[in-house]
Design a protein around this motif. Structure first.
Motif, PDB file in Angstrom:
ATOM      1  N   PHE A   1       0.787  -1.228   0.000  1.00  0.00           N
ATOM      2  CA  PHE A   1       0.000   0.000   0.000  1.00  0.00           C
ATOM      3  C   PHE A   1       0.823   1.284   0.000  1.00  0.00           C
ATOM      4  O   PHE A   1       0.583   2.188  -0.809  1.00  0.00           O
ATOM      5  N   ASP A   2       1.770   1.412   0.919  1.00  0.00           N
ATOM      6  CA  ASP A   2       2.519   2.672   1.053  1.00  0.00           C
ATOM      7  C   ASP A   2       3.287   3.071  -0.204  1.00  0.00           C
ATOM      8  O   ASP A   2       3.287   4.262  -0.553  1.00  0.00           O
ATOM      9  N   PRO A   3       3.947   2.142  -0.892  1.00  0.00           N
ATOM     10  CA  PRO A   3       4.642   2.563  -2.110  1.00  0.00           C
ATOM     11  C   PRO A   3       3.707   3.242  -3.118  1.00  0.00           C
ATOM     12  O   PRO A   3       4.112   4.185  -3.804  1.00  0.00           O
ATOM     13  N   ILE A   4       2.474   2.801  -3.192  1.00  0.00           N
ATOM     14  CA  ILE A   4       1.508   3.412  -4.109  1.00  0.00           C
ATOM     15  C   ILE A   4       1.016   4.737  -3.545  1.00  0.00           C
ATOM     16  O   ILE A   4       1.021   5.759  -4.249  1.00  0.00           O
ATOM     17  N   LEU A   5       0.598   4.733  -2.291  1.00  0.00           N
ATOM     18  CA  LEU A   5       0.035   5.946  -1.701  1.00  0.00           C
ATOM     19  C   LEU A   5       1.048   7.083  -1.615  1.00  0.00           C
ATOM     20  O   LEU A   5       0.677   8.251  -1.688  1.00  0.00           O
ATOM     21  N   GLN A   6       2.322   6.758  -1.481  1.00  0.00           N
ATOM     22  CA  GLN A   6       3.355   7.783  -1.345  1.00  0.00           C
ATOM     23  C   GLN A   6       3.998   8.168  -2.672  1.00  0.00           C
ATOM     24  O   GLN A   6       4.845   9.055  -2.715  1.00  0.00           O
ATOM     25  N   SER A   7       3.582   7.532  -3.739  1.00  0.00           N
ATOM     26  CA  SER A   7       4.205   7.786  -5.041  1.00  0.00           C
ATOM     27  C   SER A   7       3.499   8.914  -5.797  1.00  0.00           C
ATOM     28  O   SER A   7       2.281   8.863  -5.987  1.00  0.00           O
ATOM     29  N   PRO A   8       4.261   9.906  -6.244  1.00  0.00           N
ATOM     30  CA  PRO A   8       3.645  10.949  -7.063  1.00  0.00           C
ATOM     31  C   PRO A   8       3.257  10.439  -8.451  1.00  0.00           C
ATOM     32  O   PRO A   8       2.430  11.044  -9.122  1.00  0.00           O
ATOM     33  N   SER A   9       3.813   9.300  -8.865  1.00  0.00           N
ATOM     34  CA  SER A   9       3.512   8.788 -10.203  1.00  0.00           C
ATOM     35  C   SER A   9       2.326   7.822 -10.238  1.00  0.00           C
ATOM     36  O   SER A   9       1.834   7.494 -11.318  1.00  0.00           O
ATOM     37  N   ALA A  10       1.856   7.364  -9.092  1.00  0.00           N
ATOM     38  CA  ALA A  10       0.708   6.455  -9.063  1.00  0.00           C
ATOM     39  C   ALA A  10      -0.549   7.223  -9.468  1.00  0.00           C
ATOM     40  O   ALA A  10      -0.756   8.356  -9.041  1.00  0.00           O
ATOM     41  N   SER A  11      -1.377   6.587 -10.259  1.00  0.00           N
ATOM     42  CA  SER A  11      -2.605   7.245 -10.711  1.00  0.00           C
ATOM     43  C   SER A  11      -3.567   7.451  -9.545  1.00  0.00           C
ATOM     44  O   SER A  11      -3.529   6.722  -8.548  1.00  0.00           O
ATOM     45  N   ALA A  12      -4.438   8.428  -9.704  1.00  0.00           N
ATOM     46  CA  ALA A  12      -5.465   8.688  -8.693  1.00  0.00           C
ATOM     47  C   ALA A  12      -6.362   7.462  -8.532  1.00  0.00           C
ATOM     48  O   ALA A  12      -6.770   7.127  -7.420  1.00  0.00           O
ATOM     49  N   GLU A  13      -6.651   6.786  -9.630  1.00  0.00           N
ATOM     50  CA  GLU A  13      -7.484   5.583  -9.589  1.00  0.00           C
ATOM     51  C   GLU A  13      -6.825   4.497  -8.747  1.00  0.00           C
ATOM     52  O   GLU A  13      -7.476   3.841  -7.934  1.00  0.00           O
TER      53      GLU A  13
END
Length: 102
Positions: free
Chosen positions: A21-33
């Motif tokens: 979870f954290d790698p996605i939530l903290q990534s500026p490149s992860a999509s909003a979806e």
């Protein structure tokens, strides 16, 4: 408002937060979806006890149409999925873990 997590539930969530979870939530490149899907998954997990959390995890691995598509989007954006954490999850959160009193 959800109730506080017990020690077993917290261990499971800490593991999944660190690995998935954290790698996605903290990534500026992860999509909003993708971030929205992760937040929804966290919310769903936090409604469950440890045994149901483990069941939810394995159900996601087996895959529903929705979970398979979401996992594909996670991979396409370069993030780890439940599948990459499978071996460690299986070892750490087995039946002995669920039966143990903490």
């Amino acid at each position: 408002m959800t109730k506080p997590l017990g020690p077993k539930e917290r261990q499971i969530m800490d593991f999944l937060s660190e690995r998935v979870f954290d790698p996605i939530l903290q990534s500026p490149s992860a999509s909003a979806e993708l971030k929205q899907g992760v937040r929804y998954t966290i919310m769903r997990l936090e409604e469950r006890d440890a045994r149901a959390m483990v069941h939810y995890y394995w159900s996601a691995i087996i895959g529903t149409e929705k979970s398979v598509g979401f996992a594909a989007r996670m991979r396409a954006q370069g993030f780890g999925r439940f599948e990459e954490a499978l071996e460690e999850f299986r070892i750490r959160f087995d039946d002995a873990f669920l039966k143990r009193s903490i």
